[in-house]
Design a protein around this motif. Structure first.
Motif, short mmCIF file in Angstrom:
data_model
loop_
_atom_site.label_atom_id
_atom_site.label_comp_id
_atom_site.label_asym_id
_atom_site.label_seq_id
_atom_site.Cartn_x
_atom_site.Cartn_y
_atom_site.Cartn_z
N LEU A 19 0.81 -1.22 0.00
CA LEU A 19 0.00 0.00 0.00
C LEU A 19 0.84 1.27 0.00
O LEU A 19 0.31 2.37 -0.19
N GLN A 20 2.15 1.14 0.22
CA GLN A 20 2.96 2.33 0.45
C GLN A 20 3.04 3.25 -0.76
O GLN A 20 2.98 4.47 -0.63
N HIS A 21 3.19 2.68 -1.96
CA HIS A 21 3.29 3.53 -3.14
C HIS A 21 2.00 4.32 -3.35
O HIS A 21 2.03 5.54 -3.55
N ALA A 22 0.87 3.62 -3.27
CA ALA A 22 -0.41 4.30 -3.46
C ALA A 22 -0.63 5.37 -2.40
O ALA A 22 -1.09 6.48 -2.69
N ALA A 23 -0.27 5.06 -1.16
CA ALA A 23 -0.44 6.04 -0.08
C ALA A 23 0.44 7.27 -0.31
O ALA A 23 0.00 8.41 -0.10
N SER A 24 1.66 7.06 -0.76
CA SER A 24 2.57 8.18 -1.02
C SER A 24 2.04 9.07 -2.14
O SER A 24 2.12 10.30 -2.06
N VAL A 25 1.49 8.44 -3.18
CA VAL A 25 0.91 9.22 -4.28
C VAL A 25 -0.26 10.06 -3.79
O VAL A 25 -0.39 11.24 -4.12
N LEU A 26 -1.12 9.46 -2.99
CA LEU A 26 -2.28 10.19 -2.47
C LEU A 26 -1.86 11.34 -1.57
O LEU A 26 -2.46 12.42 -1.60
N TRP A 116 -11.15 8.26 13.51
CA TRP A 116 -9.76 7.93 13.83
C TRP A 116 -9.18 6.91 12.85
O TRP A 116 -7.99 6.94 12.52
N ALA A 117 -10.00 6.01 12.32
CA ALA A 117 -9.50 4.89 11.53
C ALA A 117 -8.70 5.31 10.29
O ALA A 117 -7.64 4.72 10.03
N PRO A 118 -9.14 6.28 9.48
CA PRO A 118 -8.34 6.61 8.29
C PRO A 118 -6.97 7.17 8.64
O PRO A 118 -5.98 6.90 7.94
N THR A 119 -6.88 7.94 9.72
CA THR A 119 -5.58 8.43 10.16
C THR A 119 -4.70 7.27 10.60
O THR A 119 -3.51 7.20 10.26
N ALA A 120 -5.28 6.34 11.36
CA ALA A 120 -4.53 5.17 11.80
C ALA A 120 -4.05 4.34 10.61
O ALA A 120 -2.92 3.81 10.62
N LEU A 121 -4.87 4.24 9.58
CA LEU A 121 -4.50 3.47 8.40
C LEU A 121 -3.31 4.09 7.68
O LEU A 121 -2.33 3.40 7.35
N PHE A 122 -3.37 5.39 7.43
CA PHE A 122 -2.25 6.05 6.74
C PHE A 122 -1.01 6.09 7.63
O PHE A 122 0.12 5.97 7.13
N ASP A 123 -1.18 6.28 8.94
CA ASP A 123 -0.03 6.23 9.85
C ASP A 123 0.68 4.88 9.74
O ASP A 123 1.91 4.79 9.69
N HIS A 124 -0.12 3.81 9.72
CA HIS A 124 0.45 2.46 9.66
C HIS A 124 1.17 2.22 8.34
O HIS A 124 2.31 1.75 8.32
N VAL A 125 0.51 2.55 7.25
CA VAL A 125 1.08 2.25 5.93
C VAL A 125 2.36 3.04 5.68
O VAL A 125 3.35 2.52 5.16
N LEU A 126 2.35 4.32 6.07
CA LEU A 126 3.49 5.20 5.80
C LEU A 126 4.48 5.27 6.96
O LEU A 126 5.46 6.00 6.88
N ARG A 127 4.19 4.53 8.03
CA ARG A 127 5.04 4.53 9.23
C ARG A 127 5.20 5.95 9.78
O ARG A 127 6.29 6.35 10.21
#
Length: 262
Positions: A19-26, A116-127
């Protein structure tokens, strides 16, 4: 409006790196979790962009596994990370739009749990370090949009349960990496708690008729791996996860239930 795209259950990623590439693009496009605190006009524009194939590549999945015509949900393949993250964000944008126009009786604590969940999701994926979240007030609109509410709440519920499956896969897969396991189960718990609130939101209509809740392959997977999660994580974290899963099940049992294919 275009259909709501969810990943085919067999295509849900199991690795954070997927998920990291997609998260970074977003993030670079300003279309990550922070877009939820933008103005209503900006959120509407973000929803259009996220739903376009120019940002997230998708392709039809074989068969109609888990499609739900009632909610206009279709299962797809393609950029797995992009589809998963965009479905969560689009789900939230639709819920926020409906809450602004219609208001909600959901309390402040539950609303914070939902957001809270979407922030937790992006925090997790992007460390990312956990630095808190921005709470968006739901608004006090008076429009009567019961169908749109049920659709928005249930779609977000489905997207969050899929995100929980992604997180739980990390628990089962990375048992030797204790910090990662605890991070994954914490994310899974946050997604399950938010999914429960989303389901409550879907039925938050005065005098409205209950809309049947769909049981999907993702729901069944979470129950199937409960024993593996128990073995993999510390007792306190497991109890939090199990309590969130039980609460989700309780909300399901108080609603009409449909079983989706697969």
């Amino acid at each position: 409006m275009e259909p709501f795209r969810l990943l085919h259950p067999d295509l849900v990623p199991r690795h954070r790196e997927s998920l990291q590439h997609a998260a970074s693009v977003l993030v670079r496009m300003g279309l990550d979790d922070t877009v939820l605190s933008a103005s209503p006009v900006h959120r509407r524009l973000a929803r259009v962009v996220l739903a376009s194939s120019g940002v997230v590549e998708w392709e039809p999945a074989p068969g109609d596994f888990g499609d739900d015509p009632r909610l206009d949900v279709v299962r797809v393949g393609g950029d797995r990370g992009g589809v998963l993250l965009s479905s969560v964000l689009i789900g939230y944008l639709d819920v926020l739009c409906n809450a602004t126009r219609m208001g909600t009786s959901i309390g402040e604590d539950a609303w914070r749990t939902l957001l809270w969940a979407p922030t937790a999701l992006f925090d997790h994926v992007l460390r990312r370090p956990q630095v808190g979240m921005t709470v968006v007030t739901p608004g006090a609109g008076t429009d009567h949009l019961p169908y749109e509410r049920a659709q928005a709440g249930q779609r977000l519920h489905l997207a969050l349960v899929q995100a929980a499956r992604f997180a739980v896969s990390g628990v089962v897969r990375a048992q030797e990496d204790r910090p990662l396991v605890e991070d994954c189960v914490t994310l899974a718990t946050a997604c399950l708690r938010a999914a429960t609130v989303a389901l409550v939101f879907a039925g938050d209509v005065r005098g409205g008729q209950a809309v049947p809740v769909v049981e999907t392959a993702e729901h069944r997977y979470l129950w199937q791996v409960l024993g593996a999660v128990r073995v993999a994580v510390p007792r306190a974290r497991f109890e939090q996860f199990a309590a969130a899963l039980r609460r989700l099940g309780e909300v399901h049992t108080t609603s009409p239930l449909l079983v989706a294919g697969g």
